[in-house]
Design an enzyme around this catalytic site. Structure first.
Site, PDB file in Angstrom:
ATOM      1  NE  ARG A 103     -27.095  -5.604 -50.417  1.00  0.00           N
ATOM      2  CZ  ARG A 103     -26.425  -6.646 -50.886  1.00  0.00           C
ATOM      3  NH1 ARG A 103     -26.536  -7.817 -50.289  1.00  0.00           N
ATOM      4  NH2 ARG A 103     -25.660  -6.522 -51.944  1.00  0.00           N
ATOM      5  CE  LYS A 108     -10.179 -13.798 -57.801  1.00  0.00           C
ATOM      6  NZ  LYS A 108     -11.270 -14.787 -57.932  1.00  0.00           N
ATOM      7  N   GLY A 121     -19.211  -3.915 -52.808  1.00  0.00           N
ATOM      8  CA  GLY A 121     -19.337  -4.124 -51.368  1.00  0.00           C
ATOM      9  C   GLY A 121     -18.144  -3.607 -50.591  1.00  0.00           C
ATOM     10  N   GLY A 141     -22.596  -6.915 -58.089  1.00  0.00           N
ATOM     11  CA  GLY A 141     -22.602  -7.561 -59.401  1.00  0.00           C
ATOM     12  C   GLY A 141     -23.567  -6.892 -60.365  1.00  0.00           C
TER      13      GLY A 141
HETATM   14  P1  ADP Z   1     -15.477  -4.367 -54.432  1.00  0.00           P
HETATM   15  O1  ADP Z   1     -16.158  -5.297 -53.441  1.00  0.00           O
HETATM   16  O2  ADP Z   1     -15.546  -2.942 -53.994  1.00  0.00           O
HETATM   17  O3  ADP Z   1     -15.947  -4.584 -55.833  1.00  0.00           O
HETATM   18  P2  ADP Z   1     -13.231  -6.161 -54.728  1.00  0.00           P
HETATM   19  O4  ADP Z   1     -14.011  -7.247 -54.081  1.00  0.00           O
HETATM   20  O5  ADP Z   1     -12.929  -6.273 -56.160  1.00  0.00           O
HETATM   21  O6  ADP Z   1     -13.905  -4.735 -54.416  1.00  0.00           O
HETATM   22  O7  ADP Z   1     -11.790  -6.043 -54.020  1.00  0.00           O
HETATM   23  C1  ADP Z   1     -11.660  -5.701 -52.668  1.00  0.00           C
HETATM   24  C2  ADP Z   1     -10.573  -6.485 -51.989  1.00  0.00           C
HETATM   25  O8  ADP Z   1      -9.334  -6.366 -52.679  1.00  0.00           O
HETATM   26  C3  ADP Z   1     -10.341  -5.960 -50.592  1.00  0.00           C
HETATM   27  O9  ADP Z   1     -10.551  -7.001 -49.662  1.00  0.00           O
HETATM   28  C4  ADP Z   1      -8.882  -5.501 -50.601  1.00  0.00           C
HETATM   29  O10 ADP Z   1      -8.212  -5.793 -49.401  1.00  0.00           O
HETATM   30  C5  ADP Z   1      -8.315  -6.311 -51.736  1.00  0.00           C
HETATM   31  N1  ADP Z   1      -7.107  -5.677 -52.300  1.00  0.00           N
HETATM   32  C6  ADP Z   1      -7.041  -4.509 -52.973  1.00  0.00           C
HETATM   33  N2  ADP Z   1      -5.788  -4.240 -53.318  1.00  0.00           N
HETATM   34  C7  ADP Z   1      -5.026  -5.250 -52.859  1.00  0.00           C
HETATM   35  C8  ADP Z   1      -3.629  -5.546 -52.916  1.00  0.00           C
HETATM   36  N3  ADP Z   1      -2.774  -4.727 -53.524  1.00  0.00           N
HETATM   37  N4  ADP Z   1      -3.208  -6.713 -52.360  1.00  0.00           N
HETATM   38  C9  ADP Z   1      -4.089  -7.534 -51.769  1.00  0.00           C
HETATM   39  N5  ADP Z   1      -5.409  -7.298 -51.671  1.00  0.00           N
HETATM   40  C10 ADP Z   1      -5.876  -6.175 -52.212  1.00  0.00           C
HETATM   41 MG    MG Z   2     -15.809  -7.401 -52.987  1.00  0.00          MG
END
Ligand code: ADP
Ligand code: MG
Length: 377
Positions: free
Chosen positions: A35, A186, A336, A359
């Site tokens: 960053r 989620k 992230g 976000g």
């Molecule tokens: P980003 O930061 O790229 O937006 P998120 O924060 O939404 O992504 O989600 C990332 C997290 O979700 C990671 O820590 C990953 O380990 C977890 N994750 C993804 N798929 C699964 C799964 N099937 N079971 C448990 N954790 C998961």
């Molecule tokens: Mg995340």
């Protein structure tokens, strides 16, 4: 949105809002300075145009002054990268002279997150112009991102400008086919993005734990998988309206628990037995997704396909990441953990645009107005 091309900065002290909210180890070392490096083009341009810099940034969520969340490590790193001394101002009433000065964590000020006009006036009194380059904070209406922009001649920095034009470009006039890959933990975090892409994209590929509310809604067994209960209704709505564009995995990799040395096995299908959790998309799904991604005119990827931090469950995310890297179209990645996955696989420099704002990039894609950007209109 006004840009640096439309701002007089010569000879001025310019207040620059940057996103230096970087991870710092216990011993004060920055573990990822991406960053800070992302702000360099704007800072260098301003220095070349004979401006003095007064930098403002936040770190963490302090309640009042908290030395543990000082910006000193960021100031020191910036000084190395810029090759200039960066002085840290202990408070707004005690801002040293100097070509490059950095204010302490703006969130030490109680009015910052309340977007307080009085605080914004104190910021504005310190400079002759304002530049916002903190895309990662642009979805917040805070005194240093919103209120102050109305009090000085103001413009977007080069990073903010590139983030906004790239992300809006995907929505307005993408090279087709436009493929969205949405994963992560989620479904409620990503529902707005899913809906936005179901309207605009040609294909929407879903992975990660956010699949399980979909599978549950379809009547599948999810076993012990991470399955967000509040996600069920939104998943149902997306399934009803999603039609042909929406693709869910057709096979999975399961484990006994969320750890790297757990027993793991592939599942041919998406029913997860009791005592198991779905932790990655399966090989068939991953190679199917990869094929669609490689042929895309534009790819937007947000959210890993599985628990990629654990080697037995990284393959699905790796296959998708490699396909995004190989795609000849425009490739954009936000989030992230998705960025961390790319770094883990050594693919980060093969992406056209790696967004610095989690976000903020999602809200922009959802079509929401970002207060930090609106204020520069
Ligand atoms: P980003 O930061 O790229 O937006 P998120 O924060 O939404 O992504 O989600 C990332 C997290 O979700 C990671 O820590 C990953 O380990 C977890 N994750 C993804 N798929 C699964 C799964 N099937 N079971 C448990 N954790 C998961
Ligand atoms: Mg995340």
């Amino acid at each position: 949105m006004r840009t640096l091309d439309e701002l007089d900065v010569e000879g001025e002290r310019v207040l620059v809002r940057v996103d230096f909210n970087v991870p710092v180890d216990d011993d004060g070392k920055i573990s990822d300075d991406a960053r800070i490096r992302a702000a360099l083009p704007t800072l260098r341009e301003l220095r070349e145009r004979d401006a003095r810099l007064l930098l403002a940034a936040h770190r963490g969520r302090p309640k009042g002054r908290d030395e543990k969340l000082s910006l000193r490590p960021a100031a020191e790193r910036l000084s190395e990268l810029l090759g200039e001394e960066v002085a840290l101002a202990p408070s707004l009433d005690d801002v040293p002279d100097g070509d490059v000065v950095m204010l302490e964590n703006v969130r030490f000020e109680p009015g910052e997150t309340k977007n307080e006009p009085e605080l914004a006036k104190r910021y504005a009194a310190l400079a002759g112009a304002y530049v916002n380059d903190a895309f990662g904070a642009a979805h917040r209406a805070h005194a240093s991102t919103e209120a102050v922009a109305h009090l000085l001649p103001s413009a977007a920095g080069r990073l903010l400008e590139r983030e906004v034009t790239t992300l809006q470009g995907i929505l307005r006039d993408p090279q087709r086919p436009l493929v969205a890959v949405v994963g992560g933990a989620k479904v409620t975090d990503k529902i707005g993005v899913l809906s936005a892409f179901l309207r605009r994209a040609d294909r929407v590929l879903v992975g990660g734990a956010m699949c399980f509310p979909f599978f549950k809604a379809q009547g599948h067994d999810v076993g012990d998988s991470l399955c967000e209960e509040e996600g069920l209704e939104p998943a149902r709505r997306v399934l009803d309206g999603g039609g042909e564009k929406l693709r869910l995995p057709s096979d999975l990799v399961a484990g006994r628990e969320l750890s790297a040395d757990t027993e793991a096995r592939p599942l041919d299908g998406v029913d997860v037995p009791d005592g198991w959790m779905g932790l990655d998309i399966g090989r068939r799904s991953a190679s199917g997704y990869a094929e669609v991604i490689r042929d895309a005119g534009t790819v937007f990827w947000n959210g890993p396909m599985g628990a990629f931090e654990l080697e037995p469950f990284a393959a699905g995310t790796r296959t998708v990441a490699e396909a995004v890297a190989e795609c000849d179209g425009v490739t954009v990645v936000g989030g992230g953990d998705s960025a961390a996955a790319l770094a883990q696989f050594g693919l980060a420099d093969r992406i056209d645009h790696l967004s610095t704002g989690g976000g903020a990039s999602l809200e922009l894609i959802e079509g929401k107005a970002l207060p930090g950007v609106e204020a520069l209109a």
